[in-house]
Design a protein around this motif. Structure first.
Motif, short mmCIF file in Angstrom:
data_model
loop_
_atom_site.label_atom_id
_atom_site.label_comp_id
_atom_site.label_asym_id
_atom_site.label_seq_id
_atom_site.Cartn_x
_atom_site.Cartn_y
_atom_site.Cartn_z
N UNK A 59 0.84 -1.20 0.00
CA UNK A 59 0.00 0.00 0.00
C UNK A 59 0.87 1.25 0.00
N UNK A 60 0.30 2.33 -0.49
CA UNK A 60 1.01 3.60 -0.53
C UNK A 60 0.21 4.66 0.21
N UNK A 61 0.88 5.75 0.50
CA UNK A 61 0.25 6.85 1.21
C UNK A 61 0.84 8.16 0.69
N UNK A 62 0.00 9.19 0.58
CA UNK A 62 0.47 10.52 0.20
C UNK A 62 0.90 11.26 1.46
N UNK A 63 2.08 11.85 1.43
CA UNK A 63 2.57 12.68 2.52
C UNK A 63 2.58 14.11 1.99
N UNK A 64 1.82 14.98 2.63
CA UNK A 64 1.67 16.36 2.17
C UNK A 64 2.36 17.31 3.14
N UNK A 65 3.00 18.35 2.59
CA UNK A 65 3.70 19.33 3.43
C UNK A 65 3.61 20.70 2.76
N UNK A 66 3.41 21.73 3.55
CA UNK A 66 3.39 23.10 3.06
C UNK A 66 4.77 23.70 3.25
N UNK A 67 5.33 24.30 2.20
CA UNK A 67 6.59 25.03 2.31
C UNK A 67 6.24 26.47 2.70
N UNK A 68 6.83 26.95 3.78
CA UNK A 68 6.49 28.27 4.30
C UNK A 68 7.58 29.28 3.98
N UNK A 69 7.15 30.54 3.82
CA UNK A 69 8.05 31.66 3.61
C UNK A 69 8.46 32.19 4.98
N UNK A 70 9.30 33.19 5.02
CA UNK A 70 9.79 33.74 6.28
C UNK A 70 8.67 34.26 7.18
#
Length: 56
Positions: free
Chosen positions: A27-38
């Protein structure tokens, strides 16, 4: 996620094959992440498709 899947298809990352009777599917899974600015503003969203390690 759709963009990432299209990149997989363009780069020939995997080949879809039929499932054999004696093999289990990983099985697979999506890993989501937000890249943030300063200033903690969202610059872009990143997605990775990973295999669930306990099934490997």
């Amino acid at each position: 996620m759709e963009e990432k899947l299209h990149q997989f298809e363009r780069n020939d990352v995997w080949t879809l094959v039929p499932k054999l009777e004696h093999q289990r599917i990983i099985r697979t899974r999506w890993v989501l992440r937000n890249k943030l600015h300063e200033q903690d503003k969202v610059v872009r969203n990143k997605a990775r498709l990973v295999a669930q390690g306990y099934n490997q």
